[in-house]
Design a protein around this motif. Structure first.
Motif, PDB file in Angstrom:
ATOM      1  N   SER A   1       0.827  -1.208   0.000  1.00  0.00           N
ATOM      2  CA  SER A   1       0.000   0.000   0.000  1.00  0.00           C
ATOM      3  C   SER A   1       0.862   1.259   0.000  1.00  0.00           C
ATOM      4  O   SER A   1       0.622   2.202  -0.772  1.00  0.00           O
ATOM      5  N   GLU A   2       1.875   1.273   0.897  1.00  0.00           N
ATOM      6  CA  GLU A   2       2.726   2.466   0.965  1.00  0.00           C
ATOM      7  C   GLU A   2       3.497   2.654  -0.330  1.00  0.00           C
ATOM      8  O   GLU A   2       3.638   3.786  -0.821  1.00  0.00           O
TER       9      GLU A   2
ATOM     10  N   VAL B   1       3.292   5.756  -2.749  1.00  0.00           N
ATOM     11  CA  VAL B   1       4.471   6.515  -3.171  1.00  0.00           C
ATOM     12  C   VAL B   1       4.531   6.559  -4.694  1.00  0.00           C
ATOM     13  O   VAL B   1       4.811   7.609  -5.293  1.00  0.00           O
ATOM     14  N   GLU B   2       4.301   5.402  -5.326  1.00  0.00           N
ATOM     15  CA  GLU B   2       4.332   5.365  -6.783  1.00  0.00           C
ATOM     16  C   GLU B   2       3.276   6.300  -7.383  1.00  0.00           C
ATOM     17  O   GLU B   2       3.538   7.027  -8.338  1.00  0.00           O
ATOM     18  N   GLU B   3       2.076   6.235  -6.801  1.00  0.00           N
ATOM     19  CA  GLU B   3       1.006   7.104  -7.307  1.00  0.00           C
ATOM     20  C   GLU B   3       1.359   8.564  -7.085  1.00  0.00           C
ATOM     21  O   GLU B   3       1.100   9.419  -7.945  1.00  0.00           O
TER      22      GLU B   3
ATOM     23  N   LEU C   1       4.402   9.782  -6.808  1.00  0.00           N
ATOM     24  CA  LEU C   1       5.457  10.135  -7.750  1.00  0.00           C
ATOM     25  C   LEU C   1       4.903  10.353  -9.155  1.00  0.00           C
ATOM     26  O   LEU C   1       5.295  11.287  -9.863  1.00  0.00           O
ATOM     27  N   GLN C   2       3.945   9.507  -9.531  1.00  0.00           N
ATOM     28  CA  GLN C   2       3.360   9.661 -10.855  1.00  0.00           C
ATOM     29  C   GLN C   2       2.557  10.955 -10.957  1.00  0.00           C
ATOM     30  O   GLN C   2       2.625  11.665 -11.952  1.00  0.00           O
ATOM     31  N   ARG C   3       1.837  11.240  -9.880  1.00  0.00           N
ATOM     32  CA  ARG C   3       1.068  12.494  -9.869  1.00  0.00           C
ATOM     33  C   ARG C   3       2.008  13.685  -9.933  1.00  0.00           C
ATOM     34  O   ARG C   3       1.742  14.665 -10.644  1.00  0.00           O
ATOM     35  N   ALA C   4       3.105  13.590  -9.144  1.00  0.00           N
ATOM     36  CA  ALA C   4       4.069  14.687  -9.155  1.00  0.00           C
ATOM     37  C   ALA C   4       4.700  14.837 -10.535  1.00  0.00           C
ATOM     38  O   ALA C   4       4.893  15.959 -11.022  1.00  0.00           O
ATOM     39  N   ARG C   5       5.019  13.682 -11.159  1.00  0.00           N
ATOM     40  CA  ARG C   5       5.600  13.730 -12.494  1.00  0.00           C
ATOM     41  C   ARG C   5       4.627  14.341 -13.494  1.00  0.00           C
ATOM     42  O   ARG C   5       4.986  15.210 -14.291  1.00  0.00           O
ATOM     43  N   ASN C   6       3.355  13.881 -13.395  1.00  0.00           N
ATOM     44  CA  ASN C   6       2.336  14.423 -14.303  1.00  0.00           C
ATOM     45  C   ASN C   6       2.130  15.912 -14.054  1.00  0.00           C
ATOM     46  O   ASN C   6       1.978  16.701 -14.997  1.00  0.00           O
ATOM     47  N   GLU C   7       2.098  16.264 -12.762  1.00  0.00           N
ATOM     48  CA  GLU C   7       1.886  17.668 -12.413  1.00  0.00           C
ATOM     49  C   GLU C   7       3.043  18.524 -12.910  1.00  0.00           C
ATOM     50  O   GLU C   7       2.836  19.634 -13.426  1.00  0.00           O
TER      51      GLU C   7
END
Length: 537
Positions: free
Chosen positions: A158-159, A163-165, A167-173
């Protein structure tokens, strides 16, 4: 719930008892051989690894019953111990999978592709909370290839997923922000290139607008001004205001709009301000009477846009239109209406008028007196609210006939007046139209012919009596028994009457008495000789 807990406790106790019996049997067995000791040491080592592993290890039946589990597996799913898991979970599909169809799908994929061993899945803990786990499994078959058990381990990711989500959101953002910033920089660059031109055009448009506004302000036939309510003075006004007040543009800011108002209008103005300050509703476009420097009176209608600050209404921008002609026309119309009302009230015959829906619009005083209701009780009502149902139905039918054949309509009938008398009336109705020749209602007049009918009845009775007298007079032309000597006449009852009495009782003739010349000579020869008698007579 208590029965299930009891059952789980009994199962755990039974499992512990079974382990004790197995231990006793082990002690009663003969000493193990060196090979057996090595096997036991190996089993013990793997058992310790099984118990201290940081991932959940399990073995379940093909049907989904947990057969074996380590402590981490129990902890991962919120159970107190492996024994608690074994005793509590009868079907992992129902008790541990959020989507019950997911386990069957995983088993199917594993059987179709033996090399596929790892799956991500959403699990449910004992307390109802969920987590994402990475499932690694492999099948165990019997000698005939039938699936006996499924073994594997579950790792809480879960953690890691979070974190992956993240990081992906941050990358997308970040990518989005870079794209937006790049687009913004391009747009800003274009805006900067056009800003000077736009600014120049805006300045030119502003100057033109200001000039147009000034021309409109100065040349408008309407009164236009700005007023400060705190000081009560003009802030700005056009030339029309200056003409009214008889002052220049330089002097206008020292004058007040109140200087234009008549005394009565000042009362209305301050009353309006009071209501506005209290939040009460006021008319949107008030009308005030003003007086110019020459004493002439005008009527103005104001359209105001109020200016507010932290303390409330600070002032207003006002456009005032001259409505003097309209007010004069309204006054003439009101005078005409008053004249028409007075005229109608002086007509002795009851008069009423209604609209096409049958609602009374008005009537005169004679109509009020006829039906015993005031004008306020009549106007706005229909015929069924005024008259009894039978009479109302008759009048309504006649109205509809008149609308079908517009023009006039005359009919008579009897009417129960408010004083209780029965009046004979002739009702004369006609449709009336508006300026576009559209029929908008009916006007009617009640003509009371009761007295006329009574007079006609009296005349008829008099005619009958005269006819009877004429008939009696005609009998005098027949044979009348008269005395040859005294000239008395015998009546039907056998009495003898003087000629004048007999004739006067049977006709309207009256008698006057005198002496003819011949009788005068005979009766009074001394007074009436042949010549003297003629002269005196």
């Amino acid at each position: 719930m208590q029965d299930q807990s009891k059952k789980k406790h009994e199962l755990i106790e039974e499992l512990a008892s079974l382990r004790r019996r197995i231990a006793e049997q082990e002690r009663s067995k003969p000493a193990p051989t060196p090979a057996e000791l090595l096997i036991r040491v190996s089993e013990a080592k793997y058992q310790r690894l099984f118990d201290i592993a940081t991932i959940g290890i399990f073995q379940s039946s093909a049907e989904g019953k947990v057969i074996t589990a380590n402590s981490e597996f129990a902890h991962l799913f919120g159970y107190e111990s492996p024994e608690d898991v074994i005793a509590s979970v009868n079907d992992v599909t129902v008790d541990m999978y959020v989507d019950p169809k997911r386990r069957a799908e995983i088993v199917r994929l594993m059987m179709e592709n033996p090399s596929l061993r790892s799956f991500e899945n959403l699990y449910r803990r004992k307390d109802g909370s969920t987590f994402t786990g990475n499932l690694h499994i492999w099948p165990v078959h019997d000698a005939d290839g039938r699936l006996l058990t499924i073994e594997g381990f579950v790792e809480d990711i879960s953690e890691r997923k979070q974190v992956e989500e993240a990081l992906q959101r941050a990358r997308n953002e970040l990518e989005q922000r870079v794209a937006e910033r790049t687009e913004e920089l391009v747009r800003v660059n274009e805006d900067l290139q056009n800003e000077v031109a736009r600014h120049k055009r805006a300045e030119e448009a502003l100057r033109e607008s200001e000039a147009n506004y000034r021309r409109l302000f100065d040349s408008s036939p309407s009164v236009i001004y700005q007023v400060d309510f705190r000081t009560g003075k003009f802030l700005k006004a056009n030339d029309i205001v200056c003409e009214y007040l008889g002052c220049s543009q330089e002097e206008i800011t020292s004058r007040s709009p109140y200087d234009l108002l008549t005394d009565e209008s000042k009362v209305h103005f301050f009353e309006r301000l009071r209501k506005m300050s209290l939040g009460e509703e006021v008319t949107e476009n008030p009308e005030y009477e003003v007086m110019d420097k020459d004493g002439r009176r005008w009527w103005l209608q104001l359209s105001s846009k109020y200016v507010y600050d932290n303390e409330g209404i600070a002032g207003a921008d006002v456009v005032a239109h001259d409505i003097t002609a309209r007010k004069q026309a309204e006054e003439k119309l009101n005078n005409r209406m008053e004249f028409v009302t007075t005229l109608l009230d002086t007509i002795p015959s009851p008069v009423f008028y209604k609209d096409v829906s049958g609602k009374y619009l008005g009537c005169n005083r004679a109509y009020e007196e006829l039906i015993g209701k005031s004008r306020a009780e009549i106007v706005g009502k229909d015929i069924y609210e005024i008259y009894p149902a039978e009479l109302a139905s008759l009048y309504d039918k006649k109205d509809r006939e008149l609308y079908e054949c517009p023009g006039s309509q005359i009919y008579d009938g009897s009417f129960g007046a408010a004083d209780g008398s029965i009046r004979d009336v002739i009702i004369n109705k006609a449709t009336y139209t508006d300026a576009s020749k559209n029929i908008v209602g009916v006007i009617g007049v009640f003509i009371d012919i009761t007295d006329r009918k009574q007079a006609a009845a009296t005349l008829e009775e008099e005619r009958r009596r005269l006819q009877q007298s004429l008939d009696e007079v005609r009998t005098l032309r027949g044979i009348v028994p008269i005395c040859a000597n005294c000239k008395k006449i015998r009546d039907d009852k056998g009495y003898w009457n003087q000629v004048e009495k007999y004739v006067s009782e049977r006709t309207d003739a009256e008698f006057s008495h005198g002496i003819c010349p011949d009788c005068a000579k005979k009766l009074y020869p001394e007074f009436f000789g042949e010549k003297q008698g003629d002269d005196q007579l």
